[in-house]
Design a protein around this motif. Structure first.
Motif, PDB file in Angstrom:
ATOM      1  N   VAL A 188       0.838  -1.188   0.000  1.00 20.32           N
ATOM      2  CA  VAL A 188       0.000   0.000   0.000  1.00 20.32           C
ATOM      3  C   VAL A 188       0.879   1.246   0.000  1.00 20.32           C
ATOM      4  O   VAL A 188       0.568   2.251  -0.626  1.00 20.32           O
ATOM      5  CB  VAL A 188      -0.935  -0.003   1.227  1.00 20.32           C
ATOM      6  N   ARG A 189       2.023   1.173   0.701  1.00 18.44           N
ATOM      7  CA  ARG A 189       2.897   2.334   0.835  1.00 18.44           C
ATOM      8  C   ARG A 189       4.356   1.892   0.952  1.00 18.44           C
ATOM      9  O   ARG A 189       4.649   0.768   1.356  1.00 18.44           O
ATOM     10  CB  ARG A 189       2.505   3.195   2.035  1.00 18.44           C
ATOM     11  N   PRO A 190       5.294   2.793   0.606  1.00 15.47           N
ATOM     12  CA  PRO A 190       6.715   2.457   0.672  1.00 15.47           C
ATOM     13  C   PRO A 190       7.178   1.986   2.045  1.00 15.47           C
ATOM     14  O   PRO A 190       8.046   1.116   2.140  1.00 15.47           O
ATOM     15  CB  PRO A 190       7.402   3.766   0.269  1.00 15.47           C
ATOM     16  N   LEU A 191       6.629   2.574   3.115  1.00 19.33           N
ATOM     17  CA  LEU A 191       7.044   2.169   4.460  1.00 19.33           C
ATOM     18  C   LEU A 191       6.741   0.687   4.700  1.00 19.33           C
ATOM     19  O   LEU A 191       7.499  -0.002   5.399  1.00 19.33           O
ATOM     20  CB  LEU A 191       6.351   3.041   5.518  1.00 19.33           C
ATOM     21  N   ASP A 192       5.646   0.184   4.138  1.00 22.86           N
ATOM     22  CA  ASP A 192       5.331  -1.250   4.264  1.00 22.86           C
ATOM     23  C   ASP A 192       6.421  -2.091   3.603  1.00 22.86           C
ATOM     24  O   ASP A 192       6.813  -3.144   4.117  1.00 22.86           O
ATOM     25  CB  ASP A 192       3.983  -1.567   3.611  1.00 22.86           C
ATOM     26  N   ALA A 193       6.925  -1.639   2.458  1.00 19.86           N
ATOM     27  CA  ALA A 193       7.990  -2.357   1.754  1.00 19.86           C
ATOM     28  C   ALA A 193       9.253  -2.410   2.613  1.00 19.86           C
ATOM     29  O   ALA A 193       9.900  -3.463   2.727  1.00 19.86           O
ATOM     30  CB  ALA A 193       8.282  -1.676   0.418  1.00 19.86           C
ATOM     31  N   ILE A 194       9.590  -1.280   3.223  1.00 15.29           N
ATOM     32  CA  ILE A 194      10.778  -1.238   4.084  1.00 15.29           C
ATOM     33  C   ILE A 194      10.615  -2.180   5.270  1.00 15.29           C
ATOM     34  O   ILE A 194      11.541  -2.916   5.633  1.00 15.29           O
ATOM     35  CB  ILE A 194      11.031   0.199   4.570  1.00 15.29           C
TER      36      ILE A 194
END
Length: 295
Positions: A106-112
């Motif tokens: 959903v968002r880049p922070l989730d990927a990190i």
């Protein structure tokens, strides 16, 4: 040590410098947060941004690499760089993994956070923003340039630096700053790593409002090239404070004495790694931050 459980530390920057600082804070675990610059447009990161859009992943990947304590197949994959003559030449697999996870999340922070969990990295890593943006600079001769690599290559001194377009800060990063006992700026490339996150109004406002936190500036050990190399330390401190809405830097930490800095408290101490004098020693950085938090 109870200090690691009681105190919260936020470090702001990008690339090698922030990664070094975060590795010095590893004992703080989830009480330490790195807020990472996302404006890089060079190398593998720049090529991915050109093709896929999104934020720059290179500095985040670099920070995570320096926090991997247990070598594994996963960490080897994350650090792998392709070689050859095709499209993949020069690409870092970690950058591609973060881009793919970003597309799936959903968002880049989730990927990190997915990568952090996979590589068992406890320290929080937060992008300064989750929206694509670039650095834009105005030189003394009135010429504007856009893009981090172009800013680094400018022959003239800068009079203005901004983000294009203006984007919102990541809310988790702002919250971490508001709750921090210490906020650390540097080491790292001044204009492209330290200043980039400070250009976000919410970041500057959060630093200004957290008067209880110690605001610490860590000097580099070697001179910078490009326009940052033409700036005095006093000018750099003033740029930081201007972005933090006038909030004074509490302490400047470096290896050289600065009698000219009468408006700042300076701590002169050894910071260099014994075998590489241009690189900060993790243990020395850790000792400095611990002593500042214990005061």
């Amino acid at each position: 040590m109870t200090l690691y459980k009681q105190k919260k530390v936020v470090a702001i920057g990008g690339g090698h410098g922030l990664g070094r600082m975060l590795s010095a804070l590893k004992d703080f675990g989830q009480n330490a947060t790195g807020i990472v610059a996302t404006t890089d447009n060079g190398g593998s990161t720049g090529r991915i941004r050109h093709c896929q859009g999104g934020i720059a992943w290179g500095d985040t990947r670099n920070c995570i690499n320096q926090l991997i304590t247990s070598p594994s197949i996963s960490s080897m994959m994350f650090e792998y760089r392709f070689k050859g003559s095709g499209e993949l030449d020069g690409h870092n697999l970690g950058n591609l993994m973060l881009t793919a996870l970003d597309n799936l999340s959903v968002r880049p922070l989730d990927a990190i956070n997915l990568i952090r969990n996979m590589l068992k990295v406890d320290i929080n890593i937060i992008p300064m923003t989750e929206h694509p943006c670039d650095l834009k600079a105005l030189a003394e001769n009135g010429h504007w340039v856009t893009g981090e690599t172009s800013v680094d290559e400018m022959p003239d001194k800068l009079v203005r630096l901004e983000l294009s377009p203006q984007v919102p800060a990541t809310s988790e990063g702002v919250l971490a700053i508001e709750q921090a006992d210490a906020i650390i700026l540097g080491p790292g490339s001044f204009l492209t790593s330290i200043m980039a996150p400070l250009l976000l109004p919410e970041v500057g406002r959060a630093i200004e409002n957290n008067s209880n936190a110690k605001l610490v500036f860590i000097e580099n050990l070697s001179a910078e090239h490009g326009p940052a190399g033409k700036m005095t330390l006093k000018e750099k401190l003033e740029w930081c404070e201007r972005s933090c809405r006038g909030r004074k830097i509490d302490i400047v930490v470096g290896e050289e004495e600065h009698p000219e800095l009468t408006d700042w408290q300076c701590l002169t101490t050894s910071l260099a790694s014994p075998n590489r004098e241009w690189r900060h020693d993790r243990g020395k950085l850790q000792s400095v931050i611990e002593s500042l938090l214990s005061e």
